[in-house]
Design a protein around this motif. Structure first.
Motif, PDB file in Angstrom:
ATOM      1  N   ASP A 136      43.983  22.245  26.966  1.00 31.20           N
ATOM      2  CA  ASP A 136      42.917  21.641  27.652  1.00 31.20           C
ATOM      3  C   ASP A 136      41.644  21.377  26.570  1.00 31.20           C
ATOM      4  OD1 ASP A 136      41.237  20.793  29.573  1.00 31.20           O
ATOM      5  OD2 ASP A 136      41.054  22.539  30.617  1.00 31.20           O
TER       6      ASP A 136
ATOM      7  N   LEU B 119      43.566  13.793  34.155  1.00 29.81           N
ATOM      8  CA  LEU B 119      43.928  15.051  33.486  1.00 29.81           C
ATOM      9  C   LEU B 119      44.340  16.333  34.655  1.00 29.81           C
ATOM     10  CD1 LEU B 119      41.621  14.776  30.328  1.00 29.81           C
ATOM     11  CD2 LEU B 119      44.087  14.649  30.321  1.00 29.81           C
ATOM     12  N   THR B 120      43.442  16.368  35.373  1.00 25.68           N
ATOM     13  CA  THR B 120      43.372  17.531  36.532  1.00 25.68           C
ATOM     14  C   THR B 120      44.041  17.299  37.754  1.00 25.68           C
ATOM     15  OG1 THR B 120      41.139  16.931  37.240  1.00 25.68           O
ATOM     16  CG2 THR B 120      41.166  18.359  35.410  1.00 25.68           C
TER      17      THR B 120
ATOM     18  N   PHE C 160      44.137  21.152  34.945  1.00 21.73           N
ATOM     19  CA  PHE C 160      44.718  20.519  33.832  1.00 21.73           C
ATOM     20  C   PHE C 160      46.480  20.626  33.626  1.00 21.73           C
ATOM     21  CE2 PHE C 160      46.340  20.473  29.377  1.00 21.73           C
ATOM     22  CZ  PHE C 160      45.726  19.326  28.828  1.00 21.73           C
TER      23      PHE C 160
END
Length: 318
Positions: A90, A125-126, A132
């Motif tokens: 991340d 992404l999350t 993440f």
């Protein structure tokens, strides 16, 4: 859908290979638990109803308890060791993102369209608030559930192959209905990402010392609060609407699961009364039906959810 999954695999492998390997090992160990939990009770009950040899009873009980203990310990190890590696991946991606932002045209940093695109990319992404790498977890979970499904399907097919086909059709029908119900929440989630950016922006002005004098000198507090309230109200209303649609999707899923289990238990009860299977086999097949339905449902849910967030990948790529 595959391009988003490939992105996470490639990025994880590039920055920390063990992050990917630990997630795969975790899922492989975990996926065998339902299979062992389905077979071991049958062996124990058959022995108990038959010769009841103490050494065999201890063996089958130990098989179930021992593997569950060992699997839990290994899963805990892979999870605890994998988490800091996930954080490392991340952070590495965060550095890449900031490097690109440092090279972006200055005008883009004040362009709402660019900033909204950035917010949607970060949402990919999350996956919202999941954290993440959640999309990668879903993909690896599908692999594990497929392994569980194959083992359980082999047991059920030994009794009646048509049950596998019926369960698969019901699960597929449920997934189609669920995908249609979740189409609107996906559209709403894109708006929520933009509204949340506005929400955070206006909220941050009140704690930023750079604007403290202007807010007080020109008495802008109430006006800025109104702007923040507009974004928060719209974001929360859309989130509430998303939740209602998700609840409707869950009710559809529960309805299909109810039909599955009623048909399966009815058939198993008939087999027992007809003398075709014993109590141990009934226990095994009943557990197998539950495990099969759960694995199939999780696969379908994960695929639907991956498709949801896959639309944000284009923003990240661009």
């Amino acid at each position: 859908m595959l391009k988003a999954i490939r992105f996470f695999f490639a990025m994880g492998w590039r920055y920390d290979k063990r992050y990917i390997l630990y997630r795969i090992f975790h899922e492989l160990v975990r996926c065998l638990i339902p299979i062992v939990a389905t077979v071991a009770p049958k062996l124990f009950i058959d022995e108990l109803m038959g010769q009841a040899r103490p050494e065999r009873l201890v063996l089958w009980a130990g098989l179930l308890a021992g593997y569950t203990l060992a699997a839990t310990a290994m899963c805990s190890y892979f999870s605890s060791e994998g988490f800091p590696r996930r954080c490392r991946v991340d952070a590495a991606f965060g550095l890449d993102r900031d490097r690109n932002l440092a090279r972006a045209d200055y005008a883009n940093l004040e362009d709402p369209g660019f900033l909204n695109q950035k917010a949607r990319a970060e949402r990919f992404l999350t996956c919202g608030w999941h954290g993440f790498g959640y999309l990668l977890d879903l993909a690896i979970n599908i692999l594990g559930q497929c392994a569980t499904l194959a083992g359980i399907a082999a047991m059920i097919a030994a009794l009646n192959g048509w049950m596998i086909l019926i369960f698969a059709l019901l699960a597929l029908l449920g997934a189609v209905v669920e995908a249609r119900v979740k189409k609107k929440p996906l559209e709403l989630s894109q708006q929520v990402a933009e509204d949340q950016r506005g929400w955070v922006y206006y909220s941050g002005l009140f704690s930023d010392v750079k604007y403290a004098k202007e807010i007080r000198l020109y008495r802008m507090g109430d006006w800025l609060l109104g702007c923040e309230r507009r974004f928060t109200r719209r974001a929360i209303d859309n989130i509430a609407w998303q939740n209602r649609l998700t609840m409707a999707s869950g009710l559809c899923s529960a309805g299909f699961t109810f039909i599955q289990q009623c048909s399966a238990y009815g058939y198993l009860a008939f087999q027992v009364t007809a003398g075709q299977i014993g109590l141990g086999s009934f226990t095994m097949y009943a557990a197998a039906v539950t495990a099969f339905s759960s694995a199939l449902r999780q696969i379908m849910d994960s695929m639907v959810e991956i498709r949801q967030y896959d639309t944000y990948y284009d923003d990240l790529d661009e």
